[in-house]
Write a protein that holds these residues in place. Sequence first.
Motif, PDB file in Angstrom:
ATOM      1  N   PRO A 124     -13.105 -72.707 -59.940  1.00  9.54           N
ATOM      2  CA  PRO A 124     -13.959 -72.624 -61.141  1.00  9.54           C
ATOM      3  C   PRO A 124     -14.591 -73.979 -61.453  1.00  9.54           C
ATOM      4  N   TYR A 125     -15.652 -73.949 -62.226  1.00 12.39           N
ATOM      5  CA  TYR A 125     -16.345 -75.176 -62.614  1.00 12.39           C
ATOM      6  C   TYR A 125     -15.420 -76.075 -63.433  1.00 12.39           C
ATOM      7  N   THR A 159     -18.712 -72.948 -80.047  1.00  9.32           N
ATOM      8  CA  THR A 159     -18.811 -73.793 -78.857  1.00  9.32           C
ATOM      9  C   THR A 159     -17.526 -74.588 -78.669  1.00  9.32           C
ATOM     10  N   VAL A 160     -17.060 -75.202 -79.760  1.00  4.14           N
ATOM     11  CA  VAL A 160     -15.800 -75.950 -79.705  1.00  4.14           C
ATOM     12  C   VAL A 160     -14.644 -75.014 -79.379  1.00  4.14           C
ATOM     13  N   GLY A 161     -14.630 -73.840 -79.998  1.00  5.85           N
ATOM     14  CA  GLY A 161     -13.558 -72.887 -79.750  1.00  5.85           C
ATOM     15  C   GLY A 161     -13.513 -72.424 -78.304  1.00  5.85           C
ATOM     16  N   GLN A 162     -14.680 -72.183 -77.698  1.00  2.84           N
ATOM     17  CA  GLN A 162     -14.705 -71.747 -76.307  1.00  2.84           C
ATOM     18  C   GLN A 162     -14.250 -72.861 -75.364  1.00  2.84           C
ATOM     19  N   ILE A 163     -14.621 -74.099 -75.673  1.00  2.00           N
ATOM     20  CA  ILE A 163     -14.165 -75.210 -74.839  1.00  2.00           C
ATOM     21  C   ILE A 163     -12.646 -75.314 -74.896  1.00  2.00           C
ATOM     22  N   ARG A 215     -10.616 -52.454 -64.644  1.00  2.00           N
ATOM     23  CA  ARG A 215      -9.286 -53.043 -64.820  1.00  2.00           C
ATOM     24  C   ARG A 215      -9.320 -54.044 -65.964  1.00  2.00           C
ATOM     25  N   LEU A 216      -8.260 -54.042 -66.778  1.00  2.00           N
ATOM     26  CA  LEU A 216      -8.107 -55.025 -67.852  1.00  2.00           C
ATOM     27  C   LEU A 216      -6.673 -55.538 -67.801  1.00  2.00           C
ATOM     28  N   SER A 217      -6.520 -56.803 -67.392  1.00  2.00           N
ATOM     29  CA  SER A 217      -5.181 -57.372 -67.275  1.00  2.00           C
ATOM     30  C   SER A 217      -4.605 -57.683 -68.648  1.00  2.00           C
ATOM     31  N   ARG A 218      -3.290 -57.966 -68.670  1.00  2.00           N
ATOM     32  CA  ARG A 218      -2.639 -58.288 -69.934  1.00  2.00           C
ATOM     33  C   ARG A 218      -3.244 -59.549 -70.543  1.00  2.00           C
ATOM     34  N   ARG A 219      -3.497 -60.568 -69.736  1.00  2.00           N
ATOM     35  CA  ARG A 219      -4.087 -61.806 -70.271  1.00  2.00           C
ATOM     36  C   ARG A 219      -5.491 -61.575 -70.798  1.00  2.00           C
ATOM     37  N   GLN A 220      -6.263 -60.744 -70.114  1.00  2.00           N
ATOM     38  CA  GLN A 220      -7.605 -60.445 -70.581  1.00  2.00           C
ATOM     39  C   GLN A 220      -7.565 -59.681 -71.904  1.00  2.00           C
ATOM     40  N   PHE A 221      -6.610 -58.774 -72.031  1.00  2.00           N
ATOM     41  CA  PHE A 221      -6.480 -58.018 -73.273  1.00  2.00           C
ATOM     42  C   PHE A 221      -6.171 -58.935 -74.450  1.00  2.00           C
ATOM     43  N   TRP A 222      -5.186 -59.803 -74.269  1.00  2.00           N
ATOM     44  CA  TRP A 222      -4.830 -60.695 -75.373  1.00  2.00           C
ATOM     45  C   TRP A 222      -5.922 -61.723 -75.640  1.00  2.00           C
ATOM     46  N   SER A 236      -9.898 -74.836 -71.801  1.00  2.00           N
ATOM     47  CA  SER A 236      -8.809 -75.782 -71.499  1.00  2.00           C
ATOM     48  C   SER A 236      -7.463 -75.084 -71.399  1.00  2.00           C
ATOM     49  N   ARG A 237      -7.378 -73.879 -71.986  1.00  2.00           N
ATOM     50  CA  ARG A 237      -6.145 -73.086 -71.944  1.00  2.00           C
ATOM     51  C   ARG A 237      -6.196 -71.987 -70.894  1.00  2.00           C
ATOM     52  N   GLY A 238      -7.234 -71.997 -70.075  1.00  2.00           N
ATOM     53  CA  GLY A 238      -7.325 -71.025 -68.988  1.00  2.00           C
ATOM     54  C   GLY A 238      -8.014 -69.730 -69.340  1.00  2.00           C
ATOM     55  N   ILE A 239      -8.606 -69.630 -70.526  1.00  2.00           N
ATOM     56  CA  ILE A 239      -9.316 -68.417 -70.934  1.00  2.00           C
ATOM     57  C   ILE A 239     -10.781 -68.572 -70.550  1.00  2.00           C
ATOM     58  N   SER A 240     -11.241 -67.752 -69.626  1.00  2.00           N
ATOM     59  CA  SER A 240     -12.613 -67.862 -69.133  1.00  2.00           C
ATOM     60  C   SER A 240     -13.059 -66.524 -68.557  1.00  2.00           C
ATOM     61  N   PRO A 241     -14.366 -66.356 -68.276  1.00  2.00           N
ATOM     62  CA  PRO A 241     -14.837 -65.106 -67.662  1.00  2.00           C
ATOM     63  C   PRO A 241     -14.208 -64.838 -66.293  1.00  2.00           C
ATOM     64  N   THR A 242     -13.755 -65.884 -65.614  1.00  2.00           N
ATOM     65  CA  THR A 242     -13.177 -65.713 -64.276  1.00  2.00           C
ATOM     66  C   THR A 242     -11.666 -65.518 -64.302  1.00  2.00           C
ATOM     67  N   MET A 243     -11.088 -65.433 -65.488  1.00  2.00           N
ATOM     68  CA  MET A 243      -9.631 -65.269 -65.601  1.00  2.00           C
ATOM     69  C   MET A 243      -9.194 -63.947 -64.952  1.00  2.00           C
TER      70      MET A 243
END
Length: 245
Positions: A86-87, A124-128, A148-155, A132-139
């Motif tokens: 990821p970027y 913007t700040v919240g998404q950054i 498919r919707l994983s547990r991490r994606q759901f939360w 940093s916590r691993g929450i992204s579109p590529t998660m």
Amino acid sequence: MDHHTVATVSIAGSCLDVLGSLYLAYDLLGGQHGPLRLLTRAVTHSIVYAVGYGIGLGPFFGLTAGLAIGITSAIELNRVARGMKPYSLPWQGLFSAIRGVGFGAGLYRIAGLEFASAFAAFITVGQIFGYSRGISPTMDYTASRRPRLSRRQFWGTVVRTFGYCATALLCGFLVHHENWGLALRVGLVTGISTGVGQTINPYIEYYADNLPARWMGVFGIGLILCGFALQSLQYWLAVFDVRLT
């Protein structure tokens, strides 16, 4: 019907015409290894989010938010689909800012400049922070013929729903424009759109890389026809003497 809405529909129609032409030129643009793989992701994700946000918050909001989310998400997903990492966080910060601007532009007509600017800055700040916590579109990325919707994606979707709702309330308080209804709509629409988008992501990713060339052409013709229909709306309104406000 509002004349701003008619202009937005016409612009959307022109964009679809351009995209349809690109799909018809699939082979000229390099086939499977050309830029259309990225374009397919961008178009599909933009449409999914534009429809979701448009239904809940109006067509203009759907257009700005859908394009911002769809294009940036497609860039990130295309990179991971090619087997690359990821970027970095600075790039992710740029993507967050683009999405923030998209949301702010959509909210400008609904709640005013001050509210929209504050909301764009906060998310913007919240998404950054989320990146940093691993929450992204590529998660939990995967390409599959099944949704498919994983547990991490759901939360992550749940957190985003409450986060956007709280942000809208905070912005309303700061600019003395408290609106519980708007805050609830922003949070729920964001949560539902994100959940649906994450669920069908694997399906979109699979067909972005495996769609036959003939279907690319069919899709292009479909986009051109939709674009023509949207562009001609303004003329049909004139023919039937529909009054604009």
